[in-house]
Design a protein around this motif. Structure first.
Motif, mmCIF file in Angstrom:
data_model
loop_
_atom_site.group_PDB
_atom_site.id
_atom_site.type_symbol
_atom_site.label_atom_id
_atom_site.label_comp_id
_atom_site.label_asym_id
_atom_site.label_seq_id
_atom_site.Cartn_x
_atom_site.Cartn_y
_atom_site.Cartn_z
ATOM 1 N N ARG A 1 -11.830 26.732 -22.023
ATOM 2 C CA ARG A 1 -12.016 25.186 -22.453
ATOM 3 C C ARG A 1 -11.398 23.940 -21.694
ATOM 4 N N LEU A 2 -10.762 24.516 -21.731
ATOM 5 C CA LEU A 2 -8.955 23.820 -20.748
ATOM 6 C C LEU A 2 -9.382 23.203 -19.985
ATOM 7 N N ALA B 1 -14.593 39.532 -27.072
ATOM 8 C CA ALA B 1 -13.887 38.786 -25.502
ATOM 9 C C ALA B 1 -13.842 37.860 -26.202
ATOM 10 N N HIS B 2 -14.130 36.347 -26.466
ATOM 11 C CA HIS B 2 -13.635 35.221 -26.646
ATOM 12 C C HIS B 2 -13.013 34.967 -28.048
ATOM 13 N N HIS B 3 -13.088 35.604 -29.114
ATOM 14 C CA HIS B 3 -12.631 35.101 -30.034
ATOM 15 C C HIS B 3 -11.666 36.067 -31.031
ATOM 16 N N ASP B 4 -10.791 35.013 -31.712
ATOM 17 C CA ASP B 4 -9.993 35.930 -32.532
ATOM 18 C C ASP B 4 -10.468 36.678 -34.018
ATOM 19 N N ASN C 1 -10.374 32.835 -29.254
ATOM 20 C CA ASN C 1 -8.576 33.273 -28.289
ATOM 21 C C ASN C 1 -8.371 32.781 -26.958
ATOM 22 N N ARG C 2 -7.073 32.905 -26.527
ATOM 23 C CA ARG C 2 -6.376 32.473 -25.217
ATOM 24 C C ARG C 2 -7.412 32.101 -24.374
ATOM 25 N N ARG C 3 -8.436 33.762 -24.244
ATOM 26 C CA ARG C 3 -8.839 33.390 -23.000
ATOM 27 C C ARG C 3 -10.039 32.211 -23.096
ATOM 28 N N LEU C 4 -10.631 32.073 -24.015
ATOM 29 C CA LEU C 4 -11.800 31.037 -24.323
ATOM 30 C C LEU C 4 -10.677 30.138 -24.386
ATOM 31 N N ARG D 1 -6.559 30.420 -31.944
ATOM 32 C CA ARG D 1 -5.173 30.965 -32.179
ATOM 33 C C ARG D 1 -5.294 31.773 -30.854
ATOM 34 N N ILE D 2 -3.731 31.462 -30.894
ATOM 35 C CA ILE D 2 -4.038 32.452 -29.763
ATOM 36 C C ILE D 2 -2.365 33.017 -29.887
ATOM 37 N N GLY D 3 -2.007 33.676 -30.637
ATOM 38 C CA GLY D 3 -1.446 34.741 -31.080
ATOM 39 C C GLY D 3 -0.947 34.676 -32.907
ATOM 40 N N GLY D 4 -0.175 35.939 -33.494
ATOM 41 C CA GLY D 4 0.262 35.402 -34.429
ATOM 42 C C GLY D 4 0.429 34.555 -34.986
ATOM 43 N N ASP D 5 1.337 33.823 -35.241
ATOM 44 C CA ASP D 5 0.619 31.998 -36.463
ATOM 45 C C ASP D 5 0.655 31.608 -35.440
ATOM 46 N N GLU D 6 0.708 30.994 -34.203
ATOM 47 C CA GLU D 6 0.063 30.450 -33.330
ATOM 48 C C GLU D 6 -1.268 29.130 -32.821
ATOM 49 N N PHE D 7 -2.158 28.419 -33.311
ATOM 50 C CA PHE D 7 -2.998 27.483 -33.059
ATOM 51 C C PHE D 7 -2.480 26.442 -32.365
ATOM 52 N N VAL D 8 -3.736 26.835 -31.729
ATOM 53 C CA VAL D 8 -3.343 25.220 -30.342
ATOM 54 C C VAL D 8 -5.607 24.817 -30.723
#
Length: 533
Positions: free
Chosen positions: A388-389, A371-374, A381-384, A448-455
């Protein structure tokens, strides 16, 4: 413990089941014991009652026989010439009456036609009275000695038993009749029967005359000289008349069960009936059944208490485990394996529960990770990242530190997917992830928040936050300079980075939007660079 929980307890159910089984066994034993004792005691009661009835019958028969012998002897001794001399005949009766006591009601002589010519002791109204209506006169006129029907005497006005024997001349013609009278209440006649009691007083004897269809006497003195009941009214009487020498269990006129024994008086054909209420005859059965029931009740109560204690001791670990599990479900204690106190079936059950709990923890951890990792790179992932943010912003404001966000998008990644397929693209993403993870700190979050996008979320930065962010961005760009070797091919992949620093009014969404916009500025600048928003 609530009442509902007590009723739902396995101990309560087991105790109730045991009590029901014991109660069922008690009921079976109650009737089985009653049947056995009744059958066994019935034999004893019948034998005793048979002995008593036979004794009474023999006593009556002996007294009747004595009177018959005496009457015959008097008839044989009486001179025929005295029949023509009433005064002399009466004197003869007086003389012989003194030496006998078997006919306390008196002796009298009648003519062959039944008219009294002499009697002693003299009774008012007896002299010259005709007794032609009496059965014993009719029988004597036929030349037979006869025991008459018990009647109320004409002269004595009390219940009597008359007995007659004929007197013959030398031609064997009946010339007169000698009659002896015995009152039924005379001392020494029916005393044994009338004064005897069987049991506690409700039992006793009946004396029946089937020939005369009447009760001659009874212990209770309620049926003396009364006629027999019609067939079907008194089962006790019907049984006695149908079985002249037997012992039966029957009912009386009141519908009460009685044990009756019938014995015949040989000289008269009378029946002596000994009867005892079954409630008295089988009182021992009732007492034994009552004792058995009381004992069973006491044993059941004691067994239920002992069984409850034993089962509670055996199942106590299970109850304690259930209490511990209940506290875990309420959140009062952490989810930890339950204690195993004994290595029995309950212990095995708790061990199995602990193994199940471990698997649930493992599956829960897997579900939380999913649920929280890619699933491809294993990064948050985006949710986790959002969680954290928000937490990092709150801590930054509380501790006065700085926070930065790096929004990264790969350059040239689409070429790998188009030329080599998605499997090569996935492999490229895993390689990029490894290079980026080698740069970031343990306290930072790479997602990793989707595709080839990382934050990349950088926390706990000091007043030199901008320089630190630029340094990390440059390291990321430098890490991507070396081509990615996938199979036999090498691919150059760049990276565009958007930088944003959190301000006093920044929110998680605003910070993400600023970093995203900065990343697009880097893209428009040709890529493989970074920009601040």
């Amino acid at each position: 413990m609530s009442l509902r929980r007590i009723f739902d307890s396995i101990i309560t159910r087991l105790v109730i089941m045991v009590v029901c089984l014991v109660s069922l066994g008690t009921v079976v034993r109650y009737f089985a014991l009653g049947s056995f004792l009744r059958q066994d005691l019935s034999t004893v009661v019948q034998e005793q009652q048979q002995t008593l009835a036979s004794y009474v019958a023999r006593d009556i028969d002996e007294k009747i026989t004595q009177r018959e012998a005496l009457l015959d002897q008097l008839a044989a001794d009486l001179p025929q010439q005295l029949l023509q001399q009433p005064a002399a005949l009466q004197d003869w009766l007086r003389q012989h009456y003194r030496y006998q006591s078997l006919f306390p009601g008196g002796l009298f002589v009648t003519t062959a036609q039944g008219r009294v010519i002499a009697d002693y002791p003299t009774a008012p109204g007896r002299q010259n009275h005709s007794y032609t209506d009496r059965d014993y006169i009719h029988a004597a006129q036929q030349g037979k000695r006869y025991i008459g029907k018990p009647v109320t005497g004409y002269a004595l006005r009390i219940p009597i038993l008359p007995m007659a024997t004929p007197l013959f001349d030398h031609n064997m013609q009946v010339t007169a009749i000698l009659v002896g009278i015995t009152p039924l209440s005379a001392p020494g006649f029916l005393d044994v029967m009338q004064k005897s009691r069987i049991g506690n007083g409700k039992g006793g004897f009946l004396l029946l005359s089937p020939r005369d269809k009447m009760f001659v006497a009874d212990t209770q003195k309620q049926l003396t000289m009364s006629p027999l009941s019609p067939v079907g009214v008194n089962p006790l009487q019907d049984t006695a008349l149908s079985s002249y020498h037997s012992t039966e269990i029957t009912t009386n006129m009141r519908g009460e069960e009685e044990v009756s024994t019938t014995v015949t008086v040989a000289s008269t054909g009378w029946l002596v009936v000994a009867h005892t209420p079954a409630s008295e005859a089988f009182a021992t059965v009732r007492h034994a059944q009552g004792f058995a029931v009381r004992g069973a009740i006491i044993a059941t109560v004691m067994f239920a208490m002992l069984a409850t204690l034993c089962m509670y001791f055996v199942l106590r670990p299970l109850f304690q485990a259930a209490e511990d599990a209940e506290r875990m479900t309420r959140g009062e204690t952490p989810l930890v394996p339950l204690s195993i106190r004994r290595n029995d079936e309950v212990g095995h059950l708790i061990a199995a529960f602990n193994r199940l709990l471990g698997k649930l923890h493992e599956q829960q951890g897997q579900l939380e990770r999913i649920a929280h990792h890619d699933p491809l790179t294993g990064l948050p992932n985006r949710r986790l990242l959002a969680d954290r943010l928000k937490l990092a912003l709150a801590q930054s404001r509380r501790h006065g530190t700085h926070l930065a966000l790096l929004f990264m998008d790969l350059d040239g990644f689409k070429q790998i997917n188009d030329s080599m397929g998605h499997e090569a693209g996935d492999e490229a993403l895993r390689m990029v992830t490894a290079r980026l993870q080698a740069i970031v700190r343990e306290t930072d979050t790479l997602a990793r928040i989707g595709g080839d996008e990382f934050v990349l979320l950088m926390c706990n930065l000091d007043e030199h936050a901008a320089e630190a962010v630029r340094t990390v961005a440059e390291k990321c760009i430098q890490a991507m300079q070396e081509p990615l070797h996938i199979g036999t091919h090498a691919y150059k992949v760049g990276i565009s980075i958007g930088l944003s620093l959190a301000g006093p009014d920044s929110t998680a969404d605003s910070l993400m939007q600023e970093a995203d916009q900065a990343m697009y500025l880097a893209k428009h600048a040709g890529g493989d660079c970074y920009r601040f928003n």
